[in-house]
Design a protein around this motif. Structure first.
Motif, PDB file in Angstrom:
ATOM      1  N   CYS A  50      10.765  31.020  62.362  1.00 43.82           N
ATOM      2  CA  CYS A  50      11.607  30.462  61.303  1.00 43.82           C
ATOM      3  C   CYS A  50      13.099  30.569  61.620  1.00 43.82           C
ATOM      4  O   CYS A  50      13.523  31.433  62.380  1.00 43.82           O
ATOM      5  CB  CYS A  50      11.311  31.213  60.005  1.00 43.82           C
ATOM      6  SG  CYS A  50      12.095  30.497  58.557  1.00 43.82           S
ATOM      7  N   HIS A 105      11.229  29.664  55.096  1.00 42.28           N
ATOM      8  CA  HIS A 105      11.091  28.282  55.560  1.00 42.28           C
ATOM      9  C   HIS A 105      11.782  27.320  54.603  1.00 42.28           C
ATOM     10  O   HIS A 105      12.403  26.351  55.037  1.00 42.28           O
ATOM     11  CB  HIS A 105       9.616  27.915  55.746  1.00 42.28           C
ATOM     12  CG  HIS A 105       9.123  28.186  57.115  1.00 42.28           C
ATOM     13  ND1 HIS A 105       8.832  29.454  57.565  1.00 42.28           N
ATOM     14  CD2 HIS A 105       8.889  27.368  58.158  1.00 42.28           C
ATOM     15  CE1 HIS A 105       8.438  29.398  58.808  1.00 42.28           C
ATOM     16  NE2 HIS A 105       8.461  28.137  59.196  1.00 42.28           N
ATOM     17  N   TRP A 133      11.110  22.412  60.749  1.00 43.07           N
ATOM     18  CA  TRP A 133       9.687  22.552  60.434  1.00 43.07           C
ATOM     19  C   TRP A 133       8.836  21.760  61.421  1.00 43.07           C
ATOM     20  O   TRP A 133       9.191  20.645  61.816  1.00 43.07           O
ATOM     21  CB  TRP A 133       9.380  22.026  59.051  1.00 43.07           C
ATOM     22  CG  TRP A 133       9.927  22.802  57.899  1.00 43.07           C
ATOM     23  CD1 TRP A 133      10.934  23.726  57.908  1.00 43.07           C
ATOM     24  CD2 TRP A 133       9.509  22.694  56.547  1.00 43.07           C
ATOM     25  NE1 TRP A 133      11.164  24.202  56.654  1.00 43.07           N
ATOM     26  CE2 TRP A 133      10.304  23.586  55.789  1.00 43.07           C
ATOM     27  CE3 TRP A 133       8.554  21.934  55.903  1.00 43.07           C
ATOM     28  CZ2 TRP A 133      10.151  23.728  54.414  1.00 43.07           C
ATOM     29  CZ3 TRP A 133       8.415  22.073  54.532  1.00 43.07           C
ATOM     30  CH2 TRP A 133       9.198  22.967  53.800  1.00 43.07           C
ATOM     31  N   GLU A 179       3.579  22.444  59.163  1.00 47.01           N
ATOM     32  CA  GLU A 179       4.166  23.333  58.159  1.00 47.01           C
ATOM     33  C   GLU A 179       4.343  22.671  56.794  1.00 47.01           C
ATOM     34  O   GLU A 179       4.476  23.373  55.790  1.00 47.01           O
ATOM     35  CB  GLU A 179       5.485  23.906  58.665  1.00 47.01           C
ATOM     36  CG  GLU A 179       5.237  24.907  59.782  1.00 47.01           C
ATOM     37  CD  GLU A 179       6.497  25.440  60.406  1.00 47.01           C
ATOM     38  OE1 GLU A 179       6.598  26.674  60.490  1.00 47.01           O
ATOM     39  OE2 GLU A 179       7.362  24.629  60.801  1.00 47.01           O
ATOM     40  N   GLN A 226       3.102  25.276  54.105  1.00 42.94           N
ATOM     41  CA  GLN A 226       4.005  25.824  53.095  1.00 42.94           C
ATOM     42  C   GLN A 226       3.333  25.931  51.724  1.00 42.94           C
ATOM     43  O   GLN A 226       3.658  26.800  50.929  1.00 42.94           O
ATOM     44  CB  GLN A 226       5.261  24.948  52.945  1.00 42.94           C
ATOM     45  CG  GLN A 226       6.330  25.188  53.953  1.00 42.94           C
ATOM     46  CD  GLN A 226       6.986  26.535  53.798  1.00 42.94           C
ATOM     47  OE1 GLN A 226       6.674  27.458  54.529  1.00 42.94           O
ATOM     48  NE2 GLN A 226       7.896  26.670  52.861  1.00 42.94           N
ATOM     49  N   TYR A 248      -0.290  28.583  52.649  1.00 43.26           N
ATOM     50  CA  TYR A 248      -0.190  29.866  53.343  1.00 43.26           C
ATOM     51  C   TYR A 248      -0.140  31.043  52.366  1.00 43.26           C
ATOM     52  O   TYR A 248       0.712  31.093  51.475  1.00 43.26           O
ATOM     53  CB  TYR A 248       1.061  29.870  54.224  1.00 43.26           C
ATOM     54  CG  TYR A 248       1.274  31.147  55.011  1.00 43.26           C
ATOM     55  CD1 TYR A 248       0.373  31.529  55.985  1.00 43.26           C
ATOM     56  CD2 TYR A 248       2.374  31.957  54.771  1.00 43.26           C
ATOM     57  CE1 TYR A 248       0.567  32.688  56.718  1.00 43.26           C
ATOM     58  CE2 TYR A 248       2.578  33.123  55.494  1.00 43.26           C
ATOM     59  CZ  TYR A 248       1.666  33.485  56.470  1.00 43.26           C
ATOM     60  OH  TYR A 248       1.851  34.640  57.182  1.00 43.26           O
TER      61      TYR A 248
END
Length: 191
Positions: free
Chosen positions: A23, A140, A148, A152, A156, A159
């Protein structure tokens, strides 16, 4: 603990300051593992006044947050979507072997914390794990979306979601963070 033992432990732990994560920070700098660990400990400290956590040992949660990624001082950081069980075993084994060489009582305390964190059965361990996951998502969201990876966008929103479900507050926090994620993705799509 003798001063030389303390310095040896600190020297190994200091590697997290230069161990970079996947990140990026809001300013476009790669985030370090130390950045992440510090912030989840800060989140835990901020949560000490929340009613739901009044019977939690928040000192223990903060301690878990501070040490949870020290194994990465040996292996480096491997993004969650690339880390497999063999990578995790190597990291855990190196971390536990390092801690096993600590003087008492630190050795006993850290091994106990690591066992509790791994088992994820106590409310403190569950909260530490939820904070570990939510902080990554928040980071993030703070980073520029151009950093990203395509995977992702979905990650996002999925997760660590199961790690939040034990707690009403964490579920509410996750909903706020998910709304922020959706807003960020929609803003990028509108450009």
């Amino acid at each position: 603990m003798k001063p030389e033992e303390l310095l040896r432990i600190l020297s190994q732990a200091a590697r997290l300051k230069t161990t970079m994560r996947h990140c990026y920070t809001e300013e476009g700098r790669r985030e370090s593992v130390a950045d992440h660990s510090w912030r989840i400990a800060l989140i835990a400290m901020l949560m000490t006044g929340i009613e739901e956590y009044q019977d939690f040992d928040m000192n223990k949660v903060i301690r878990m947050c501070l040490i949870h990624d020290l194994g990465e001082s040996f292996t480096g950081d491997i993004p969650t979507f690339e880390k497999d069980s063999a990578d995790k075993k190597v990291e855990d084994d190196l971390f536990e072997r390092w801690v096993d060489a600590f003087p008492e009582p630190q050795r006993a305390e850290w091994l106990s914390l690591l066992a509790e964190m791994k088992a994820l059965e106590t409310k403190e361990a569950k909260l530490y794990k939820a904070l570990d996951k939510i902080e990554a998502i928040i980071s993030h969201n703070e980073s520029d979306i151009s950093t990203w990876l395509p995977l992702e966008y979905d990650l996002q929103l999925t997760y660590g979601k199961e790690n939040m479900q034990f707690s009403k507050y964490m579920t509410e926090l996750r909903a706020e963070v998910d709304a922020w994620t959706i807003e960020k993705i929609e803003a990028e799509a509108a450009q």
